[in-house]
Write a protein that holds these residues in place. Structure first.
Motif, PDB file in Angstrom:
ATOM      1  N   GLU A 134       0.843  -1.204   0.000  1.00  0.00           N
ATOM      2  CA  GLU A 134       0.000   0.000   0.000  1.00  0.00           C
ATOM      3  C   GLU A 134       0.871   1.244   0.000  1.00  0.00           C
ATOM      4  O   GLU A 134       0.618   2.204  -0.737  1.00  0.00           O
ATOM      5  CB  GLU A 134      -0.903  -0.002   1.242  1.00  0.00           C
ATOM      6  N   ALA A 135       1.915   1.213   0.815  1.00  0.00           N
ATOM      7  CA  ALA A 135       2.823   2.360   0.884  1.00  0.00           C
ATOM      8  C   ALA A 135       3.466   2.599  -0.470  1.00  0.00           C
ATOM      9  O   ALA A 135       3.580   3.734  -0.935  1.00  0.00           O
ATOM     10  CB  ALA A 135       3.883   2.117   1.947  1.00  0.00           C
ATOM     11  N   ALA A 136       3.853   1.513  -1.132  1.00  0.00           N
ATOM     12  CA  ALA A 136       4.464   1.647  -2.454  1.00  0.00           C
ATOM     13  C   ALA A 136       3.481   2.295  -3.415  1.00  0.00           C
ATOM     14  O   ALA A 136       3.838   3.186  -4.195  1.00  0.00           O
ATOM     15  CB  ALA A 136       4.890   0.267  -2.972  1.00  0.00           C
ATOM     16  N   ASP A 176       1.054   4.296  -2.574  1.00  0.00           N
ATOM     17  CA  ASP A 176       0.923   5.704  -2.187  1.00  0.00           C
ATOM     18  C   ASP A 176       2.059   6.547  -2.744  1.00  0.00           C
ATOM     19  O   ASP A 176       1.919   7.739  -2.966  1.00  0.00           O
ATOM     20  CB  ASP A 176       0.908   5.823  -0.658  1.00  0.00           C
ATOM     21  N   LEU A 177       3.196   5.872  -2.937  1.00  0.00           N
ATOM     22  CA  LEU A 177       4.356   6.603  -3.461  1.00  0.00           C
ATOM     23  C   LEU A 177       4.414   6.506  -4.979  1.00  0.00           C
ATOM     24  O   LEU A 177       5.472   6.604  -5.585  1.00  0.00           O
ATOM     25  CB  LEU A 177       5.638   6.062  -2.831  1.00  0.00           C
ATOM     26  N   TYR A 178       3.259   6.229  -5.581  1.00  0.00           N
ATOM     27  CA  TYR A 178       3.105   6.223  -7.044  1.00  0.00           C
ATOM     28  C   TYR A 178       3.860   5.105  -7.739  1.00  0.00           C
ATOM     29  O   TYR A 178       4.265   5.257  -8.891  1.00  0.00           O
ATOM     30  CB  TYR A 178       3.512   7.588  -7.641  1.00  0.00           C
ATOM     31  N   ALA A 179       4.085   4.008  -7.056  1.00  0.00           N
ATOM     32  CA  ALA A 179       4.676   2.864  -7.751  1.00  0.00           C
ATOM     33  C   ALA A 179       3.571   2.119  -8.473  1.00  0.00           C
ATOM     34  O   ALA A 179       2.481   1.941  -7.930  1.00  0.00           O
ATOM     35  CB  ALA A 179       5.359   1.936  -6.753  1.00  0.00           C
ATOM     36  N   THR A 184       6.131  -2.191 -10.528  1.00  0.00           N
ATOM     37  CA  THR A 184       7.270  -1.660  -9.778  1.00  0.00           C
ATOM     38  C   THR A 184       7.207  -2.133  -8.328  1.00  0.00           C
ATOM     39  O   THR A 184       8.226  -2.521  -7.749  1.00  0.00           O
ATOM     40  CB  THR A 184       7.271  -0.122  -9.810  1.00  0.00           C
ATOM     41  N   ALA A 185       6.008  -2.106  -7.764  1.00  0.00           N
ATOM     42  CA  ALA A 185       5.862  -2.549  -6.381  1.00  0.00           C
ATOM     43  C   ALA A 185       6.316  -3.992  -6.246  1.00  0.00           C
ATOM     44  O   ALA A 185       6.994  -4.362  -5.292  1.00  0.00           O
ATOM     45  CB  ALA A 185       4.406  -2.402  -5.928  1.00  0.00           C
ATOM     46  N   ARG A 208      10.209  -4.014  -6.705  1.00  0.00           N
ATOM     47  CA  ARG A 208      11.005  -3.350  -5.683  1.00  0.00           C
ATOM     48  C   ARG A 208      10.671  -3.808  -4.263  1.00  0.00           C
ATOM     49  O   ARG A 208      11.463  -3.614  -3.355  1.00  0.00           O
ATOM     50  CB  ARG A 208      10.824  -1.824  -5.773  1.00  0.00           C
TER      51      ARG A 208
END
Lengths: 310, 407
Positions: free
Chosen positions: A211-213, A215-218, A222-223, A226
């Motif tokens: 979820e955080a990823a 939120d950081l536009y991944a 990409t999520a 990474r």
């Protein structure tokens, strides 16, 4: 009084002898806790290994007995004679591991992250084949791949069989008794060993990280690349090891699904132990196989940076 | 004194410390210190006790107090009642003598079985078995090692019923140590569905016929596979040289390298032959006769160049606890009436005289089958592999092993 202090009471003031006592008492604990494991390793690994090493350096026959003569030539003879089977074993094991990873990763991912309440059922299904014997599961592939089977009909219908024959994966217009069948068998038999560790590491993945990823536009891709993939690396390493190591030493799949030109080193070792009764050669091949695997595995683990696994 | 020096502190359990304790290097150093060489030398094994010593070979015979006998045999090698799954001849034996038979089908392969019982026999211990059935050459090996006991013929009066041709065999003249259970031929089995309706009649066809490519199996029994090859080359398996042997291996090797062979099998070729995955193979008579019951189209030929004949023989291992009971059991099966019942079911060649005549009345179809009761002419073309010295055996086995799993 001093014994009470020794039981973990307050620090006994002044007396240096009393101060040293708790230290001495605790110093043995790590060793003591290691004892069961060390004993196990010693009795069931180190001692048999020494027997094997010793056997590999002996000369003689079953009938006259064996004596240790440090005959290292057994190693060079055996390895030069069976280098092809050696390499083939690693080649097949590598292919099977790769295939198991390609099949196992999406499966483990789906079970861990998408299955919801079906998770336990799906996990049981992954383990279920273990309820039948290894031999029977391998024999079942003979039926699946035989000339009258659906798979063979599909291969014939689509002319895939000519392609696999041209590539040398199959032989003489049939799927059975071919490298393809051996690698298929290996992949199938060791797949659960790949799926379970992968599942364990993916299941522990904290969804909040994804979820955080986000939120950081991944993007989801990409999520995955990474976050999910790096977090599941211990599972990948454990799974590939658990698949590769037994697959490299396997002799059932190549015996039941292969032909004389797909023989793996396990088959050679079995033959030397059980048929020829040439224990030194068999022991030398086993020992060489083990050392090779150990070296490959150490390099692999060091490279993948997950040393805490071993 | 609240301020203690670091060395006084209670040591914590530290994983790094623990790892340090058992580091691989540390382990090896420890082993090195105890003297690796002496340790390794302690792992040697003694040879087998050279000379025969009947008192050392025998155990105290408990036959009179314990009415049991333990018999290990090959799978599907005795009569079975299709309904109850019991063995009628064994049940009748128990009824007649009061001796209960523990019948175990754990003899799948001579070498494998040998590897299984070899540690006990070497140590002079009981194998837990009173009698088993080994193939001729394995009997030769067991006799050479003094691991089997002389049979007491006083307990086996029916031994006189043994076929004359089998009495004076090279490895056991006069049958002091062994008595045959069943005999059979090694020939060529084929499935006409997979060969395009053609008969397969020679070894050359097996090895070179392109329509059979990748669908031919030979046997893991070295004496069968190489023996048949020697015959096809016009050599005598009972009298050949090293060069002949190498030439035979080379012929098969060539076929293997051309992709002709599917593999080398024990008696698991049956399923593949019936389904057509195996088009043609070296096969044992009894197996094929049994397969033909369900697949009448299957063909079987004994090549004109000759074929191999073998027997599996009763032997009583050292330290068997019920030797006399085992001998009573052997005697029972040497009654032609009993053997006729077994042969009627397993379809191998009867080793007992008189069984054929009895079967002519009961089951003429079996009695007239030339693979079960072969004619004199066919028997004359049957060959036996010569006895090998230990050195030859190792050498030939290695060459054969390289053939079956090499390349």
């Amino acid at each position: 009084m001093s014994s009470a202090a020794g039981l973990g009471g307050g620090p006994p003031a002044g007396s240096p002898a009393a101060a040293a006592r708790p230290g001495r008492r605790f110093a043995g604990v790590p060793y003591f806790l290691l004892l069961p494991g060390l004993l196990w390793l010693g009795v069931f690994f180190v001692v048999p290994m020494l027997f094997l090493l010793s056997q590999s350096l002996q000369t003689g026959t079953l009938e006259t007995g064996y004596r240790l003569t440090f005959h290292f030539a057994t190693y060079t003879d055996a390895l030069s004679q069976f280098s092809r089977q050696f390499l083939r074993s690693f080649e097949y094991a590598f292919l099977a591991t790769l295939l198991a990873l390609l099949i196992g990763y999406p499966l483990a991912y789906a079970i861990a992250l998408k299955a919801g309440r079906w998770k336990p059922v799906l996990l049981v299904m992954v383990v279920a084949p273990f309820f039948t014997s290894f031999l029977l599961r391998t024999l079942a592939w003979q039926t699946i791949l035989n000339s009258d089977g659906l798979v063979m009909r599909f291969f014939r219908g689509t002319h895939l069989i000519s392609l696999t024959s041209a590539l040398g994966w199959t032989n003489g217009n049939q799927l059975l008794s071919s490298p393809l069948a051996v690698v298929t068998g290996l992949t199938y038999n060791f797949l659960p060993f790949m799926v379970l560790p992968l599942f364990a590491s993916l299941d522990r993945l904290d969804p909040r990280l994804l979820e955080a990823a986000g939120d950081l536009y991944a993007t989801p891709l990409t999520a995955f690349r990474r976050v999910t993939l790096p977090m599941s690396m211990p599972g990948v390493v454990a799974g590939t090891l658990l698949t590769f190591i037994p697959a490299a030493g396997d002799f059932i799949n190549s015996q039941l699904l292969g032909n004389p030109k797909t023989a793996m080193i396990g088959q050679v070792i079995e033959g030397y132990f059980l048929r020829i009764n040439d224990y030194p050669t068999a022991a030398a091949l086993s020992f060489a196989l083990m050392v090779t695997i150990l070296v490959l595995v150490s390099v692999y683990v060091r490279r993948s940076g997950t040393e805490e696994l071993v | 004194m609240t301020d203690r020096s670091p060395s006084d502190r209670t040591p914590q359990f530290d994983p790094a410390l623990a790892r340090g304790l058992v580091s691989r290097r540390g382990m090896l150093a420890g082993i090195g210190a105890t003297g690796l060489a002496t340790l390794l030398a302690a792992c040697g094994t003694k040879g087998t006790a050279g000379k025969a010593n009947p008192t050392a070979q025998a155990a105290t015979d408990r036959s009179d107090t314990e009415k049991v006998v333990s018999w290990s045999n090959w799978p599907e090698y005795i009569d079975v009642d299709d309904k109850t799954k019991t063995h009628p001849t064994l049940d009748a034996f128990t009824k007649q003598t009061g001796i209960k038979v523990t019948y175990t089908e754990d003899y799948n392969d001579n070498d494998e079985f040998f590897a299984k019982v070899q540690p006990q026999l070497r140590a002079g211990a009981d194998t837990g078995r009173d009698v088993w059935c080994s193939t001729d050459w394995m009997v030769a090996k067991l006799i050479r090692l003094n691991w089997v006991q002389k049979l007491d013929k006083a307990n086996i009066p029916n031994a006189k019923n043994l076929q004359d041709t089998l009495v004076n065999v090279e490895f056991d003249p006069g049958r002091q140590f062994s008595l045959p259970w069943q005999s059979g031929f090694t020939g060529i089995g084929y499935n006409p569905k997979a060969t395009g309706g053609r008969k397969i009649e020679t070894y050359e066809q097996l090895l070179t016929d392109k329509t059979l490519k990748g669908k031919v199996t030979l046997l893991t029994e070295m004496r069968d596979t190489v023996g048949m090859m020697l015959l096809a080359m016009g050599k005598d398996p009972a009298n050949f040289t090293d060069a002949d042997f190498d030439a035979a291996i080379k012929e098969i090797e060539t076929a293997k390298n051309s992709g002709q062979l599917k593999g080398f099998t024990g008696n698991e070729y049956g399923k593949g032959l019936a389904s057509g995955d195996i088009a043609a193979c070296l096969a044992w008579t009894g197996d094929v006769v049994q397969l033909q019951a369900d697949n009448p189209a299957l063909g079987y030929t004994l090549p004109a160049s000759g074929h191999m004949i073998w027997s599996d023989n009763f032997v009583i291992p050292n330290k068997a606890k019920h030797k006399k009971n085992a001998e009573v059991l052997i005697d029972y099966y040497y009654d032609p009436k009993v053997m006729a019942q077994v042969v009627d079911y397993v379809n191998y060649i009867s080793v007992v005289k008189g069984a054929e005549q009895l079967l002519l009345a009961d089951d003429p179809e079996v009695a007239k089958n030339p693979l079960i009761f072969p004619s004199e002419a066919v028997l004359a073309r049957a060959h036996v592999f010569r006895g090998l010295t230990e050195e030859e055996e190792t050498k030939y086995n290695k060459a054969f092993q390289a053939l079956t799993t090499g390349g």
